[in-house]
Design a protein around this motif. Structure first.
Motif: not given
Length: 267
Positions: A8-9, A30-35, A39-44, A67-73
């Motif tokens: 959720v960047g 709209i379902l969200v999860h991040s590392a 961050h993601y719970e507050t946003y949700a 898939l909304a993560v940086i390419p490195g991960i």
């Protein structure tokens, strides 16, 4: 339809806000999860979205997985969710630089996949997104995936070889247009306007010019000719900008952006 966002960047949030603005789906769909849980719970909680405890849970409960993560991960994330990806799911990648072929290698060659390059203006329903689909994504399923981006702006289906150039003239160019507006604004300050007033004038003029160009279906050159009277002050300004190298500066800026993104540059 349930849309899950892994990450959720800034870009993911721009798309989500655009979808909410367009009332594309109920916010709870709209379902969200991040590392970072906070961050993601507050946003949700802030926008009535549904937080998920893991990427795997999100994938299981979503029809479209963004898939909304940086390419490195991205490789690690796809490995984590691979067991839940199947022909009934659609993977949408906004991770720059990861080709459709590589996405298939990391998931399943039967998986419907849409590769996309949206821009930050999606937040306001004025985005511009490039898309490319693999052979498994067809018909209504393809239309469904594309509709996510049509809800947030305009969409152009392009060959992947043009994605780097698209990213420069659409993604990075958001900043370049803002830079141009700021240049107009600073010039307005030079001639006595307050910065706020000068920025409003420059921004509205830019917005109006873009909308007029899109609505009229005219070419930029034709619109320029409509404003430039013979022997007038506008053509004098255009010629002065050309003499100062305006076009060359824009081309060099785009060239530098593409070179940096593709690794063809001198550090």
């Amino acid at each position: 339809m349930k849309i899950g966002f892994i990450g959720v960047g800034a870009m993911a949030q721009a798309i989500i806000q655009g979808l909410l603005r367009a009332d594309f789906v109920p916010s709870k769909n709209i379902l969200v999860h991040s590392a970072r849980q906070i961050h993601y719970e507050t946003y949700a909680n802030q926008y009535g979205l549904t937080a998920q405890s893991s990427n795997l849970e999100l994938t299981k409960n979503s029809d479209l997985i963004v898939l909304a993560v940086i390419p490195g991960i991205a490789t690690d994330v796809l490995e984590e969710i691979r067991s839940e990806l199947n022909a009934h799911k659609t993977l949408i990648s906004i991770a720059s630089g990861i080709t459709l072929n590589r996405l298939e290698e990391l998931t399943d060659y039967q998986l419907p996949i849409l590769r996309s390059l949206p821009n930050i203006n999606s937040e306001y329903g004025q985005g511009m997104t490039a898309i490319a689909a693999n052979e498994n994504l067809t018909g209504d399923r393809k239309d469904q995936a594309i509709s996510v981006f049509k809800a947030t702006g305009e969409v152009s289906e392009l060959p992947e070889k043009q994605f780097a150039a698209f990213s420069a003239i659409s993604g990075s160019a958001v900043a370049y247009v803002d830079f141009f507006i700021d240049c107009l604004s600073r010039t307005g300050v030079k001639y006595g306007f307050s910065k706020d007033v000068a920025t409003q004038i420059a921004a509205q003029t830019t917005l109006g010019s873009a909308k007029s160009l899109m609505d009229s279906k005219a070419t930029p050159a034709e619109m320029i000719d409509k404003v430039c009277s013979p022997g007038g002050d506008t053509i004098a300004g255009i010629l002065a900008m050309e003499q100062a190298g305006f076009l060359n500066a824009v081309v060099k800026g785009i060239d530098a952006t593409i070179a940096k993104s593709t690794g063809n540059h001198d550090d």
